[in-house]
Design an enzyme around this catalytic site. Structure first.
Site, PDB file in Angstrom:
ATOM      1  N   SER A  35       0.816  -1.223   0.000  1.00  0.00           N
ATOM      2  CA  SER A  35       0.000   0.000   0.000  1.00  0.00           C
ATOM      3  C   SER A  35       0.843   1.263   0.000  1.00  0.00           C
ATOM      4  CB  SER A  35      -0.878   0.077   1.259  1.00  0.00           C
ATOM      5  OG  SER A  35      -1.651  -1.067   1.401  1.00  0.00           O
ATOM      6  N   HIS A  66      -3.367   0.278  -4.818  1.00  0.00           N
ATOM      7  CA  HIS A  66      -2.607  -0.803  -5.445  1.00  0.00           C
ATOM      8  C   HIS A  66      -2.831  -0.732  -6.954  1.00  0.00           C
ATOM      9  CE1 HIS A  66      -1.526  -3.325  -1.861  1.00  0.00           C
ATOM     10  NE2 HIS A  66      -2.427  -2.527  -1.323  1.00  0.00           N
ATOM     11  N   HIS A  88      -4.807  -9.707  -2.132  1.00  0.00           N
ATOM     12  CA  HIS A  88      -4.853 -10.146  -0.738  1.00  0.00           C
ATOM     13  C   HIS A  88      -5.874 -11.262  -0.567  1.00  0.00           C
ATOM     14  CE1 HIS A  88      -3.405  -5.987  -0.626  1.00  0.00           C
ATOM     15  NE2 HIS A  88      -2.749  -6.313   0.472  1.00  0.00           N
ATOM     16  N   TYR A  90      -8.042 -11.368   1.740  1.00  0.00           N
ATOM     17  CA  TYR A  90      -9.346 -10.803   2.125  1.00  0.00           C
ATOM     18  C   TYR A  90     -10.175 -10.347   0.931  1.00  0.00           C
ATOM     19  CZ  TYR A  90      -6.978  -6.223   1.849  1.00  0.00           C
ATOM     20  OH  TYR A  90      -6.264  -5.134   1.435  1.00  0.00           O
ATOM     21  N   GLU A  91      -9.548 -10.270  -0.247  1.00  0.00           N
ATOM     22  CA  GLU A  91     -10.317  -9.901  -1.437  1.00  0.00           C
ATOM     23  C   GLU A  91     -11.131 -11.085  -1.955  1.00  0.00           C
ATOM     24  OE1 GLU A  91      -8.011  -7.077  -4.170  1.00  0.00           O
ATOM     25  OE2 GLU A  91      -6.445  -7.883  -2.872  1.00  0.00           O
ATOM     26  N   ALA A 118       2.575  -2.510   4.345  1.00  0.00           N
ATOM     27  CA  ALA A 118       2.136  -1.525   5.338  1.00  0.00           C
ATOM     28  C   ALA A 118       1.679  -2.319   6.548  1.00  0.00           C
ATOM     29  CB  ALA A 118       0.993  -0.699   4.780  1.00  0.00           C
ATOM     30  N   MET A 219      -1.669  -7.711   6.689  1.00  0.00           N
ATOM     31  CA  MET A 219      -2.582  -8.653   6.023  1.00  0.00           C
ATOM     32  C   MET A 219      -1.975  -9.257   4.756  1.00  0.00           C
ATOM     33  SD  MET A 219      -5.871  -6.151   6.329  1.00  0.00           S
ATOM     34  CE  MET A 219      -6.236  -5.307   7.890  1.00  0.00           C
ATOM     35  N   SER A 220      -0.652  -9.308   4.686  1.00  0.00           N
ATOM     36  CA  SER A 220      -0.026  -9.817   3.457  1.00  0.00           C
ATOM     37  C   SER A 220       1.279 -10.538   3.796  1.00  0.00           C
ATOM     38  CB  SER A 220       0.250  -8.652   2.492  1.00  0.00           C
ATOM     39  OG  SER A 220       1.236  -7.795   3.022  1.00  0.00           O
ATOM     40  N   ASN A 243       0.986   2.993  11.217  1.00  0.00           N
ATOM     41  CA  ASN A 243       0.168   3.394  12.376  1.00  0.00           C
ATOM     42  C   ASN A 243       0.572   2.523  13.553  1.00  0.00           C
ATOM     43  OD1 ASN A 243      -1.427   1.364  10.521  1.00  0.00           O
ATOM     44  ND2 ASN A 243      -2.078   0.959  12.629  1.00  0.00           N
ATOM     45  N   HIS A 257      -7.712   3.600   6.393  1.00  0.00           N
ATOM     46  CA  HIS A 257      -6.941   3.198   5.209  1.00  0.00           C
ATOM     47  C   HIS A 257      -6.262   4.416   4.586  1.00  0.00           C
ATOM     48  CE1 HIS A 257      -5.664   0.673   1.940  1.00  0.00           C
ATOM     49  NE2 HIS A 257      -6.315   1.392   1.041  1.00  0.00           N
TER      50      HIS A 257
HETATM   51  N1  HPA Z   1      -3.301  -3.768  11.135  1.00  0.00           N
HETATM   52  C1  HPA Z   1      -3.315  -4.604  10.089  1.00  0.00           C
HETATM   53  N2  HPA Z   1      -2.911  -4.256   8.893  1.00  0.00           N
HETATM   54  C2  HPA Z   1      -2.422  -3.019   8.718  1.00  0.00           C
HETATM   55  C3  HPA Z   1      -2.381  -2.109   9.764  1.00  0.00           C
HETATM   56  C4  HPA Z   1      -2.846  -2.496  11.044  1.00  0.00           C
HETATM   57  O1  HPA Z   1      -2.848  -1.742  12.018  1.00  0.00           O
HETATM   58  N3  HPA Z   1      -1.845  -0.951   9.263  1.00  0.00           N
HETATM   59  C5  HPA Z   1      -1.578  -1.184   7.958  1.00  0.00           C
HETATM   60  N4  HPA Z   1      -1.936  -2.438   7.627  1.00  0.00           N
END
Ligand code: HPA
Length: 296
Positions: A35, A66, A88, A90-91, A118, A219-220, A243, A257
């Protein structure tokens, strides 16, 4: 969604053939950029560009931020194949489909995979904007039964039971720290936790993942890396800490996001410098550094 768990060998081969028809280059390094980090590929000179939609069986990224194309060209004297955007789990794609690009890279002759993601920061010493070298991972998705190597093993790639003790190449991790230090860039190092998403973690989950030894969460990456290491590739991975994961229900900040994308962009120039430095000094591939060999 009812889809097969596995991908037949011909699908990997057809995708690889389609790419070979679009470039005369012979890449040895694969880059998967997460990302907000897709802008790194703009540094690749005179690239051959192939949209994912033009490669058979290739999963398309449906997520904002993306781009969805392969960029093949020269960077710091190395021929790289960069994925600008990834799909991903989750898609809604099966793990074997999400990781199809990694096996296609292998068929194209790529022996080194550099992945970025990310991620949220679990380690309380981390700050948003930090870059973490991935030392190891906890793949909760695979541990819970959604690993990318389920089903009949394709022995041309690697063994039935792959070994995963040294997935993230120690020599390349050391090199990343060296080039960062020379450029005045601070790198963290730690354990990446992979979740399925797309929901962010709850505070109770954040506390649990931290106590289990996680430093970043996303998530990847972990499934891509499992497939790459199974196929005998060496790997270097980075988390962009976009974050800090919130560990209390009393917290008032929010993770969005948009903020993940914004901080991703803020990190790009530093990460780009580290990646360029690593590529410039990349040592020759040594198969002895990878624990898995093809069966056949
Ligand atoms: N959690 C999961 N996936 C993420 C996060 C998060 O805080 N930040 C960016 N991708």
């Amino acid at each position: 969604m009812l889809q097969s768990l596995t991908v037949p060998l011909e699908h990997y081969q057809e995708a690889a053939d389609a790419i070979r028809q679009r470039t005369t280059r012979q890449p040895t390094v694969g880059l998967i950029l997460g990302s907000g980090l897709g802008t790194l590929v703009e540094e690749i000179a005179n690239p051959d560009v192939i949209p994912y939609t033009e490669i058979p069986h290739w999963p398309r990224s449906t997520v904002q931020g993306h781009a969805g194309r392969l960029v093949i060209g020269e960077l710091e004297g190395k021929t790289v194949l960069a994925m600008q955007g990834r799909s991903h789990f989750y898609e809604g794609y099966p793990m074997a489909v999400v990781t199809l690009p990694v096996r296609v890279m292998r068929l194209l002759g790529i022996d080194t995979l550099i992945v970025t993601n990310a991620a949220g920061g679990l380690n309380p010493n981390f700050r948003a904007g930090d870059i973490m070298v991935i030392e190891d991972h906890i793949n909760l998705v695979a541990m819970a039964g959604n690993g990318p190597l389920l089903g009949p093993n394709l022995g041309v790639f690697g063994p039935r039971f792959s070994i995963n003790t040294h997935i993230y190449n120690p020599r390349l991790r050391k090199l990343a720290h060296k080039v960062a230090q020379e450029r005045g860039i601070t790198l963290r190092e730690g354990v990446y936790v992979a979740l399925a998403g797309p929901a962010f973690e709850t505070p109770a989950e954040v506390r649990m993942l931290r106590s289990w030894g996680g430093d970043s969460v996303g998530m990847s990456t972990a499934h891509e890396v499992l497939v790459a290491y199974h196929a005998g590739m060496r790997i270097l991975g980075f988390s962009s800490i976009t974050n800090l994961s919130l560990d209390s229900t009393e917290a008032h900040e929010e993770v969005s996001h948009e903020e993940v994308l914004r901080l991703g962009r803020e990190i790009v120039p530093r990460l780009a410098q580290v990646l360029r430095g690593v590529l410039a000094e990349l040592p020759p591939f040594d198969p002895a550094e990878v624990e898995n060999q093809p069966e056949a």
